[in-house]
Motif scaffolding. Sequence first.
Motif, PDB file in Angstrom:
ATOM      1  N   ALA A   1       1.660  -4.541   1.829  1.00 45.02           N
ATOM      2  CA  ALA A   1       0.355  -3.988   1.457  1.00 45.02           C
ATOM      3  C   ALA A   1       0.101  -2.654   2.161  1.00 45.02           C
ATOM      4  O   ALA A   1      -0.408  -1.710   1.541  1.00 45.02           O
ATOM      5  N   GLN A   2       0.472  -2.556   3.433  1.00 46.03           N
ATOM      6  CA  GLN A   2       0.275  -1.308   4.176  1.00 46.03           C
ATOM      7  C   GLN A   2       1.128  -0.176   3.595  1.00 46.03           C
ATOM      8  O   GLN A   2       0.651   0.948   3.448  1.00 46.03           O
ATOM      9  N   LEU A   3       2.372  -0.477   3.264  1.00 50.72           N
ATOM     10  CA  LEU A   3       3.253   0.541   2.702  1.00 50.72           C
ATOM     11  C   LEU A   3       2.804   0.961   1.303  1.00 50.72           C
ATOM     12  O   LEU A   3       2.880   2.149   0.947  1.00 50.72           O
ATOM     13  N   ILE A   4       2.335   0.020   0.511  1.00 51.43           N
ATOM     14  CA  ILE A   4       1.811   0.363  -0.817  1.00 51.43           C
ATOM     15  C   ILE A   4       0.587   1.259  -0.679  1.00 51.43           C
ATOM     16  O   ILE A   4       0.432   2.234  -1.419  1.00 51.43           O
ATOM     17  N   GLU A   5      -0.266   0.973   0.279  1.00 54.38           N
ATOM     18  CA  GLU A   5      -1.443   1.807   0.514  1.00 54.38           C
ATOM     19  C   GLU A   5      -1.027   3.206   0.978  1.00 54.38           C
ATOM     20  O   GLU A   5      -1.613   4.209   0.555  1.00 54.38           O
ATOM     21  N   LEU A   6      -0.013   3.293   1.827  1.00 54.86           N
ATOM     22  CA  LEU A   6       0.505   4.603   2.224  1.00 54.86           C
ATOM     23  C   LEU A   6       1.019   5.367   1.010  1.00 54.86           C
ATOM     24  O   LEU A   6       0.766   6.571   0.881  1.00 54.86           O
ATOM     25  N   GLY A   7       1.723   4.677   0.129  1.00 56.21           N
ATOM     26  CA  GLY A   7       2.220   5.310  -1.091  1.00 56.21           C
ATOM     27  C   GLY A   7       1.087   5.829  -1.958  1.00 56.21           C
ATOM     28  O   GLY A   7       1.178   6.923  -2.532  1.00 56.21           O
TER      29      GLY A   7
END
Length: 136
Positions: free
Chosen positions: A85-91
């Motif tokens: 979820a954190q990486l998707i939000e960064l993306g």
Amino acid sequence: MALMTAHAFNAQSAYGNTGRTIGSDRDVEVQVFHKAIASLRPFIGLDFKLSSESAVALSENLKLWDALTIDLVHPDNQLDDTLVAQLIELGRFVRFHTHGLYAGTGTVDVLVDINVAVLQGLMGRPGEGANTSHAA
């Protein structure tokens, strides 16, 4: 922490041959993030101007984050849900910020900082370096 699964070669193909032998998924990820950082680095600074060269670097960085997002949601991805979820939000932020740069607002610095932080995590060195724009 290998982020990419069987789709790791999608990101590799987006950047072409890096001149190194392809190893594990993590090796590919490290190579691709190094290349993205190197392509963005010349455009760091407060006086960022969109040019054909900077637009190519931004577009390639978006391809990297799109490939990463595809791999993050792939059923074979073994990362924990919170990290995904954190990486998707960064993306999502990378896409939003990049479109701002296309419109003439912002700097490339934050994109380099994000890529460096992810690269450091891949290399087992999270949070290393006081000024991440010059790290890695």
